[in-house]
Design a protein around this motif. Structure first.
Motif, short mmCIF file in Angstrom:
data_model
loop_
_atom_site.label_atom_id
_atom_site.label_comp_id
_atom_site.label_asym_id
_atom_site.label_seq_id
_atom_site.Cartn_x
_atom_site.Cartn_y
_atom_site.Cartn_z
N LEU A 1 -4.72 -20.70 51.00
CA LEU A 1 -5.81 -21.08 50.10
C LEU A 1 -7.10 -20.37 50.49
N MET A 2 -7.40 -20.38 51.79
CA MET A 2 -8.62 -19.73 52.27
C MET A 2 -8.58 -18.24 51.99
N ALA A 3 -7.44 -17.63 52.28
CA ALA A 3 -7.31 -16.18 52.08
C ALA A 3 -7.40 -15.81 50.60
N THR A 4 -6.84 -16.65 49.73
CA THR A 4 -6.89 -16.37 48.30
C THR A 4 -8.32 -16.38 47.78
N SER A 5 -9.10 -17.39 48.17
CA SER A 5 -10.49 -17.48 47.70
C SER A 5 -11.33 -16.33 48.26
N VAL A 6 -11.18 -16.05 49.55
CA VAL A 6 -11.97 -14.99 50.18
C VAL A 6 -11.62 -13.63 49.58
N SER A 7 -10.34 -13.34 49.47
CA SER A 7 -9.91 -12.03 48.97
C SER A 7 -10.35 -11.82 47.52
N ALA A 8 -10.27 -12.87 46.70
CA ALA A 8 -10.67 -12.75 45.29
C ALA A 8 -12.16 -12.44 45.18
N LEU A 9 -12.98 -13.12 45.96
CA LEU A 9 -14.43 -12.90 45.89
C LEU A 9 -14.82 -11.55 46.44
N ILE A 10 -14.16 -11.11 47.51
CA ILE A 10 -14.44 -9.77 48.06
C ILE A 10 -14.03 -8.70 47.05
N TRP A 11 -12.86 -8.90 46.43
CA TRP A 11 -12.37 -7.97 45.41
C TRP A 11 -13.37 -7.83 44.27
N SER A 12 -13.90 -8.95 43.82
CA SER A 12 -14.87 -8.92 42.73
C SER A 12 -16.19 -8.29 43.17
N PHE A 13 -16.67 -8.68 44.34
CA PHE A 13 -17.98 -8.22 44.83
C PHE A 13 -17.98 -6.71 45.05
N ASN A 14 -16.91 -6.18 45.64
CA ASN A 14 -16.86 -4.75 45.94
C ASN A 14 -16.55 -3.90 44.70
N GLY A 15 -15.94 -4.52 43.70
CA GLY A 15 -15.66 -3.80 42.46
C GLY A 15 -14.65 -2.67 42.62
N ASN A 16 -13.86 -2.72 43.68
CA ASN A 16 -12.87 -1.66 43.95
C ASN A 16 -11.52 -2.13 43.42
#
Length: 276
Positions: free
Chosen positions: A173-188
């Motif tokens: 759960l923690m990894a899913t939320s963190v990875s999703a937000l990083i993915w969105s923030f970096n736009g890569n």
């Protein structure tokens, strides 16, 4: 902050060459994994067999016949109290943590599915819901991990002490939320951030058999059954006689408590279990 919430990672993924058909296939595979793993968990733990056997036994011990209206009312109370508002948590902060995690998870996954299956990853409303859900999930899951996890709070273990079998669900759960937000923030869209999202979600939905994920499906049924047994008098097949009843007070094992006051204090609730 609003600019970040309006990022469109799913649309960016589609624009980078990942078709919505491929995304839909991935979502369906994850759903299939949850179903298969939950069934495997039920077969392994024999939880369904125990549930139905216990319900059958309780029916024979019932002292009151419940009608359809009674059962509908109990089902409604279960949904409102035990499911929607997490009423089993008496600690208001713990309840808040649970609700943040639960509703964050629901909003995040619902928004993901809606955008993918409607082939509209740029939808502004669902994009915002996606980010809000991910943020709620992040806050709730990390709050639980550092301040409410049993082995940390009650046993004094370090929050960085990890047992994969025990902690798989929380970590996913923690990894899913963190990875999703990083993915969105970096736009890569197709970079390592996306790989992190795939790894996190695959471990979350593909690891149901080894995690506590499946208990989310059992919990409402268990809560409903508990309310039913209380209403029909079967009392979960447990003794209903209390210490203030004559037959109970005359039992040999009650000798030392015969003259004891009925109200003996808070007992185990007197203090938090932090004896380390």
């Amino acid at each position: 902050m609003m600019d970040f919430i309006n990022n469109t990672p799913i649309a960016n993924l589609a624009n980078s060459g990942m078709s919505y058909d491929t995304m839909q296939t991935y979502v369906m595979v994850m759903v299939a994994l949850v179903i298969v793993m939950t069934i495997m968990d039920m077969l392994h733990k024999k939880s369904a067999k125990y549930f139905f056997a216990n319900a059958k036994k309780a029916k024979t011990n019932a002292t009151t016949e419940l009608g359809a209206g009674d059962k509908i009312g109990i089902a409604a109370a279960t949904i409102v109290t035990d499911v929607i508002s997490a009423g089993e948590f008496h600690n208001p902060v713990r309840r808040l943590v649970h609700l943040l995690t639960m509703y964050g998870f629901i909003l995040f996954n619902a928004a993901t599915a809606i955008m993918i299956f409607s082939a509209d990853g740029a939808n502004s409303m669902w994009t915002q819901v996606w980010h809000i859900g991910a943020i709620m999930l992040l806050v709730g899951s990390f709050w639980f991990w550092f301040f409410f996890k049993v082995d940390v709070v009650a046993e004094g273990n370090s929050p960085f002490s990890i047992d994969l079998k025990r902690d798989a669900f929380s970590l996913s759960l923690m990894a899913t939320s963190v990875s999703a937000l990083i993915w969105s923030f970096n736009g890569n869209a197709m970079g390592w951030e996306f790989g992190f999202v795939i790894l996190a979600t695959a471990s979350l939905f593909g690891g149901v058999y080894w995690s506590k994920f499946s208990h989310m499906f059992f919990k409402p049924f268990a809560a409903y059954d508990k309310r039913i047994t209380k209403a029909d008098g079967s009392a979960e097949n447990l003794p209903t006689i209390t210490r203030d009843e004559k037959d109970q007070r005359e039992r040999h094992s009650m000798e030392l408590l015969v003259d004891a006051p009925m109200d003996m204090g808070l007992g185990i609730k007197r203090e938090k279990p932090q004896h380390y």
